[in-house]
Write a protein that holds these residues in place. Sequence first.
Motif, PDB file in Angstrom:
ATOM      1  N   THR A   1      41.272  65.050  82.138  1.00  0.00           N
ATOM      2  CA  THR A   1      41.070  66.182  80.946  1.00  0.00           C
ATOM      3  C   THR A   1      40.044  65.783  80.058  1.00  0.00           C
ATOM      4  O   THR A   1      40.222  64.527  79.599  1.00  0.00           O
ATOM      5  N   ILE A   2      39.163  66.620  79.699  1.00  0.00           N
ATOM      6  CA  ILE A   2      38.183  66.555  78.299  1.00  0.00           C
ATOM      7  C   ILE A   2      39.317  66.920  77.255  1.00  0.00           C
ATOM      8  O   ILE A   2      39.622  67.872  77.303  1.00  0.00           O
ATOM      9  N   PHE A   3      39.644  66.008  76.330  1.00  0.00           N
ATOM     10  CA  PHE A   3      40.214  66.335  75.219  1.00  0.00           C
ATOM     11  C   PHE A   3      39.657  66.044  73.921  1.00  0.00           C
ATOM     12  O   PHE A   3      39.187  64.959  73.753  1.00  0.00           O
ATOM     13  N   CYS A   4      39.858  67.037  72.872  1.00  0.00           N
ATOM     14  CA  CYS A   4      39.614  66.644  71.557  1.00  0.00           C
ATOM     15  C   CYS A   4      40.879  66.208  70.750  1.00  0.00           C
ATOM     16  O   CYS A   4      41.938  66.916  70.767  1.00  0.00           O
TER      17      CYS A   4
ATOM     18  N   MET B   1      41.920  72.368  72.799  1.00  0.00           N
ATOM     19  CA  MET B   1      40.452  72.015  73.363  1.00  0.00           C
ATOM     20  C   MET B   1      40.544  71.016  74.379  1.00  0.00           C
ATOM     21  O   MET B   1      40.579  69.738  74.570  1.00  0.00           O
ATOM     22  N   ARG B   2      40.883  71.594  75.811  1.00  0.00           N
ATOM     23  CA  ARG B   2      41.188  70.984  76.991  1.00  0.00           C
ATOM     24  C   ARG B   2      40.314  71.405  78.029  1.00  0.00           C
ATOM     25  O   ARG B   2      40.423  72.728  78.360  1.00  0.00           O
ATOM     26  N   SER B   3      39.680  70.747  78.802  1.00  0.00           N
ATOM     27  CA  SER B   3      38.984  71.322  79.874  1.00  0.00           C
ATOM     28  C   SER B   3      39.272  70.123  81.144  1.00  0.00           C
ATOM     29  O   SER B   3      39.095  68.994  80.932  1.00  0.00           O
ATOM     30  N   ASP B   4      39.125  70.607  82.230  1.00  0.00           N
ATOM     31  CA  ASP B   4      39.315  69.817  83.422  1.00  0.00           C
ATOM     32  C   ASP B   4      37.843  68.963  83.743  1.00  0.00           C
ATOM     33  O   ASP B   4      36.938  69.704  83.518  1.00  0.00           O
ATOM     34  N   LEU B   5      37.930  67.801  84.216  1.00  0.00           N
ATOM     35  CA  LEU B   5      36.837  67.045  84.824  1.00  0.00           C
ATOM     36  C   LEU B   5      37.076  66.534  86.117  1.00  0.00           C
ATOM     37  O   LEU B   5      38.170  65.982  86.310  1.00  0.00           O
TER      38      LEU B   5
END
Length: 125
Positions: free
Chosen positions: A107-110, A118-122
Amino acid sequence: RRLALVSAVAVLGLTACGGSSDSDEPAATLPATVDLTVKAVPTLRWDKPSYTAPAGEIEVGLVNEDSVRHDLVILDGDNKVGDLELITRARGDIDSGSITLDPGTYTIFCIVPGHSGMRSDLVVS
């Protein structure tokens, strides 16, 4: 007097046509070695819901297109992976760094308080 007015208007007109302003362009650019670029965009989100990257050591770049601070980390479950933490404080800021990732889904996380959405899969393969 009329000549002075015409001259002033001409100078203003030429200045107005002088090209794009610096505010439309990023203050800096990421290094060409970046393997993964993530952009923070307005409304507290990343520019994509998911990203892909190759396994091994990669260079990650963060570009801030928002007006607030963003700090990017990569999570495996709830745990931060490595010591990569990219920080951008304002619009136009960039940061980059490297991390080594095994194949899998992260997870790309702020980590800025209030930015938990602000979460996106990686996906690393």
